[in-house]
Design a protein around this motif. Structure first.
Motif: not given
Length: 391
Positions: A213-217, A253-255
């Motif tokens: 979650v934090t990385y994709s955001m 981005a999450a993938a």
């Protein structure tokens, strides 16, 4: 207080030791130094936490434990009780986001007895829109490109956030206005949406949701914000939801974040530890994502975003000016005459102070402007610090 507590227990064995006589008898065998600190009623939130922090030198005390009383958090709490957001599509009621500056505020604020009052509170402050100071730190640091710090855990992330905000606030607190708060809520909406949607994805194998979650955001904000365009946060808080085009971009981005986090370099086995490293974030930043064409609809020109900020500042200045003028007029001419005489007698007034206070002392024949009213209230605050009104 400690002596009274001990006396209550002592009186069970010595029934005759009651009241002041008993306390005096007890005190003769229990003498201890005490330090009393007199705190101005106007500054308890600022001073009391510092007393607690500096007094606990014998124990290791985390400064973040006291940071909830910082003016930044107090301001965010005030915004959260006042700022209304328009109802989402399909919903009937406008609502607010409840910022829990200290633990238990939400439960204590919610009426205990079921009925109309409790139902009204739940409509105004839905539980899904409750967030804490550690949540706030996660929202902000994810958007600011610090997912490796967020991945280190709520407390460590908050400690870093507290340090950064403390330094920025000391330079200028003006940027943390109502628009800043509204844009914070946009980040909260994105973060919470990702938390819900990531586990539903076919590529999700369980685990590391918080890291993903934090990385994709962080990746989305990194790619969206450039020299000419930025993510349109204002559109998100206005609609209180994530636009479909942005949803697809976030899941893309999450993938990618899932792939980065779960495939550490050779020799690294612990994926959670890998996610805490700057190298992990560098790897995520460096990847190129093929966003859909309609991702452009989620962006606005930097100048447009700045114009909204300038408009907010102008609105705030106007509101403050109107409030200041109203307060000055309410205090009345006689009050300002007394202050003017007090300041003159003690030579505490600048020429500008004297000129403006003379206008205030002439109400209603003459009315001070917004700027003059703000200056008069500043002068009043200075005079009170110097003894005006003390007896």
């Amino acid at each position: 207080m400690a002596a009274e507590f001990a006396l209550q227990h002592l009186s069970r064995f010595e029934p005759d030791l009651q009241g002041d006589e008993g306390l005096d008898h007890f005190a003769r065998g229990f003498i201890r130094d005490a330090k009393l600190t007199v705190v101005s009623p106007a500054k308890p939130e600022e001073i009391v936490p510092k007393i607690s922090e500096y007094a606990n030198t014998q124990n290791k005390v985390n400064a973040a434990d006291f940071f909830a009383n910082h003016p930044f958090h107090i301001r965010m709490e005030q915004f959260s009780r006042d700022v209304i957001f328009t109802a989402r599509d399909g919903e009937r009621h406008d609502s607010k986001w409840f910022y829990e500056r200290s633990r238990g505020q939400f439960i204590n604020a919610r009426p205990k007895v079921k009925g109309k009052t409790q139902a009204s509170f739940d409509i105004e402050f839905p539980k899904a829109q409750l967030f804490s100071k550690t949540d706030l730190a996660k929202f902000e640091f994810s958007a600011a490109g610090q997912p490796h710090i967020v991945s280190r855990g709520a407390q460590k992330n908050f400690a870093e956030f507290a340090k950064e905000i403390g330094e920025a606030w000391a330079k200028s607190d003006a940027r943390y206005d109502e628009l800043w708060y509204r844009r914070l809520i946009s980040k909260a909406i994105i973060f919470r949406w990702l938390e819900t949607e990531v586990p539903k994805q076919p590529w999700y194998e369980g685990g590391y949701r918080a890291n993903i979650v934090t990385y994709s955001m962080a990746k989305l904000f990194h790619d969206a914000n450039g020299e000419k365009q930025v993510l349109d946060l204002d559109a998100i808080w206005r609609r209180q939801s994530v636009p479909e085009a942005l949803q697809r971009a976030l899941l893309l981005a999450a993938a990618e974040a899932h792939d980065v986090v779960t495939h550490p370099p050779a020799g690294v086995r612990n994926m959670s530890e890998w996610a805490k490293q700057q190298a992990c974030w560098n790897g995520m930043k460096g990847r190129t994502l093929d966003y859909d064409d309609d991702f452009e609809t989620c962006l606005i020109l930097v100048e447009t975003a700045r114009t909204a900020k300038r408009d907010e500042k102008a609105k705030k200045a106007m509101t403050e000016g109107i409030n200041a003028q109203s307060e000055v007029v309410t205090l009345g001419a006689d009050f300002w005459k007394v202050l003017l005489a007090w300041g003159r007698e003690r030579k505490r007034l600048t020429p500008k102070d004297q000129q403006i206070l003379e206008v205030c002392a002439s109400i209603p024949r003459r009315l001070p402007s917004d700027l003059q009213s703000r200056h008069a209230l500043d002068a009043l605050a200075r005079m009170r610090d110097q003894g005006f009104g003390d007896g």
